[in-house]
Design a protein around this motif. Structure first.
Motif, PDB file in Angstrom:
ATOM      1  N   ALA A   9       0.832  -1.205   0.000  1.00 25.27           N
ATOM      2  CA  ALA A   9       0.000   0.000   0.000  1.00 25.27           C
ATOM      3  C   ALA A   9       0.867   1.256   0.000  1.00 25.27           C
ATOM      4  N   PHE A  10       1.957   1.254   0.762  1.00 23.64           N
ATOM      5  CA  PHE A  10       2.863   2.399   0.794  1.00 23.64           C
ATOM      6  C   PHE A  10       3.471   2.632  -0.587  1.00 23.64           C
ATOM      7  N   GLN A  11       3.886   1.567  -1.240  1.00 20.61           N
ATOM      8  CA  GLN A  11       4.463   1.676  -2.579  1.00 20.61           C
ATOM      9  C   GLN A  11       3.435   2.239  -3.558  1.00 20.61           C
ATOM     10  N   ARG A  12       2.209   1.756  -3.470  1.00 19.39           N
ATOM     11  CA  ARG A  12       1.132   2.230  -4.351  1.00 19.39           C
ATOM     12  C   ARG A  12       0.892   3.727  -4.137  1.00 19.39           C
ATOM     13  N   LEU A  13       0.841   4.159  -2.883  1.00 15.44           N
ATOM     14  CA  LEU A  13       0.642   5.579  -2.589  1.00 15.44           C
ATOM     15  C   LEU A  13       1.812   6.427  -3.086  1.00 15.44           C
ATOM     16  N   SER A  14       3.022   5.923  -2.970  1.00 16.16           N
ATOM     17  CA  SER A  14       4.196   6.648  -3.459  1.00 16.16           C
ATOM     18  C   SER A  14       4.129   6.849  -4.967  1.00 16.16           C
ATOM     19  N   GLU A  15       3.718   5.808  -5.669  1.00 14.26           N
ATOM     20  CA  GLU A  15       3.589   5.912  -7.116  1.00 14.26           C
ATOM     21  C   GLU A  15       2.483   6.894  -7.497  1.00 14.26           C
ATOM     22  N   LEU A  16       1.389   6.879  -6.750  1.00  8.43           N
ATOM     23  CA  LEU A  16       0.299   7.808  -7.025  1.00  8.43           C
ATOM     24  C   LEU A  16       0.745   9.249  -6.788  1.00  8.43           C
ATOM     25  N   ALA A  17       1.539   9.480  -5.759  1.00  5.45           N
ATOM     26  CA  ALA A  17       2.040  10.828  -5.483  1.00  5.45           C
ATOM     27  C   ALA A  17       2.891  11.318  -6.653  1.00  5.45           C
ATOM     28  N   SER A  18       3.739  10.460  -7.171  1.00  4.35           N
ATOM     29  CA  SER A  18       4.560  10.835  -8.324  1.00  4.35           C
ATOM     30  C   SER A  18       3.690  11.136  -9.536  1.00  4.35           C
ATOM     31  N   ASP A  19       2.699  10.299  -9.768  1.00  4.66           N
ATOM     32  CA  ASP A  19       1.807  10.489 -10.918  1.00  4.66           C
ATOM     33  C   ASP A  19       1.006  11.779 -10.810  1.00  4.66           C
ATOM     34  N   LEU A  20       0.644  12.165  -9.585  1.00  5.22           N
ATOM     35  CA  LEU A  20      -0.149  13.382  -9.395  1.00  5.22           C
ATOM     36  C   LEU A  20       0.591  14.632  -9.859  1.00  5.22           C
ATOM     37  N   TYR A  21       1.897  14.650  -9.680  1.00  6.00           N
ATOM     38  CA  TYR A  21       2.669  15.809 -10.102  1.00  6.00           C
ATOM     39  C   TYR A  21       2.664  15.970 -11.625  1.00  6.00           C
ATOM     40  N   LEU A  22       2.489  14.869 -12.344  1.00  3.78           N
ATOM     41  CA  LEU A  22       2.545  14.913 -13.800  1.00  3.78           C
ATOM     42  C   LEU A  22       1.169  14.957 -14.455  1.00  3.78           C
ATOM     43  N   ALA A  23       0.132  14.636 -13.710  1.00  2.80           N
ATOM     44  CA  ALA A  23      -1.208  14.499 -14.281  1.00  2.80           C
ATOM     45  C   ALA A  23      -1.884  15.845 -14.490  1.00  2.80           C
TER      46      ALA A  23
ATOM     47  N   ARG B  91      -8.117   7.336  -6.397  1.00  2.00           N
ATOM     48  CA  ARG B  91      -7.323   6.162  -6.040  1.00  2.00           C
ATOM     49  C   ARG B  91      -6.545   6.396  -4.741  1.00  2.00           C
ATOM     50  N   VAL B  92      -6.048   7.623  -4.557  1.00  4.39           N
ATOM     51  CA  VAL B  92      -5.345   7.971  -3.307  1.00  4.39           C
ATOM     52  C   VAL B  92      -6.304   7.829  -2.131  1.00  4.39           C
ATOM     53  N   GLU B  93      -7.511   8.363  -2.294  1.00  5.20           N
ATOM     54  CA  GLU B  93      -8.516   8.284  -1.229  1.00  5.20           C
ATOM     55  C   GLU B  93      -8.817   6.828  -0.872  1.00  5.20           C
TER      56      GLU B  93
ATOM     57  N   ARG C  39      -7.885   4.778   2.735  1.00  2.00           N
ATOM     58  CA  ARG C  39      -8.917   4.090   3.522  1.00  2.00           C
ATOM     59  C   ARG C  39      -8.524   2.632   3.769  1.00  2.00           C
ATOM     60  N   LYS C  40      -7.870   2.004   2.794  1.00  2.49           N
ATOM     61  CA  LYS C  40      -7.456   0.612   2.958  1.00  2.49           C
ATOM     62  C   LYS C  40      -6.404   0.452   4.049  1.00  2.49           C
ATOM     63  N   VAL C  41      -5.560   1.467   4.214  1.00  6.75           N
ATOM     64  CA  VAL C  41      -4.542   1.379   5.273  1.00  6.75           C
ATOM     65  C   VAL C  41      -5.069   1.945   6.584  1.00  6.75           C
TER      66      VAL C  41
ATOM     67  N   LEU D 160       0.791  17.629   0.635  1.00  3.32           N
ATOM     68  CA  LEU D 160       0.175  17.010   1.818  1.00  3.32           C
ATOM     69  C   LEU D 160       0.299  15.492   1.744  1.00  3.32           C
ATOM     70  N   LEU D 161       0.118  14.954   0.548  1.00  2.00           N
ATOM     71  CA  LEU D 161       0.247  13.502   0.378  1.00  2.00           C
ATOM     72  C   LEU D 161       1.678  13.049   0.671  1.00  2.00           C
ATOM     73  N   VAL D 162       2.639  13.836   0.250  1.00  3.29           N
ATOM     74  CA  VAL D 162       4.042  13.507   0.537  1.00  3.29           C
ATOM     75  C   VAL D 162       4.285  13.511   2.045  1.00  3.29           C
ATOM     76  N   GLY D 163       3.697  14.467   2.749  1.00  3.54           N
ATOM     77  CA  GLY D 163       3.815  14.497   4.209  1.00  3.54           C
ATOM     78  C   GLY D 163       3.196  13.271   4.851  1.00  3.54           C
ATOM     79  N   ILE D 164       2.072  12.844   4.330  1.00  2.80           N
ATOM     80  CA  ILE D 164       1.415  11.637   4.835  1.00  2.80           C
ATOM     81  C   ILE D 164       2.299  10.421   4.592  1.00  2.80           C
TER      82      ILE D 164
END
Length: 86
Positions: free
Chosen positions: A23-37, A48-50, A54-56, A74-78
């Protein structure tokens, strides 16, 4: 459910044992994708982040705050906070 072979049971067990890391890896990838999207893709990524938070079992009030602001910082801080718990 008891129709799994011993090999399949080991795979399932490893998945659940490593669920937090996955789950941590998935969130990290989503954070990276958000900067480019941009546009609608960004909206889908935030959804997907939300779901991942919730799953964790991250506190609901913090998820709501993040979703209102939709700030990747904020997501990076989380993520840093979650990494400290591991």
């Amino acid at each position: 459910m008891s129709d799994h072979t011993p090999y399949q049971k080991k795979i399932i067990d490893r998945y659940y044992r490593n669920f937090d890391a996955i789950a941590f890896q998935r969130l990290s990838e989503l954070a990276s994708d958000l900067y480019l999207a941009e546009g609608k893709q960004k909206d889908r990524l935030w959804k997907r982040v939300e779901d991942a938070l919730r799953k964790v079992e991250f506190p609901e009030s913090r998820i709501v705050h993040l979703m209102e602001r939709r700030d990747p910082q904020l997501l990076v801080g989380i993520l840093k906070e979650l990494d400290g718990k591991s």
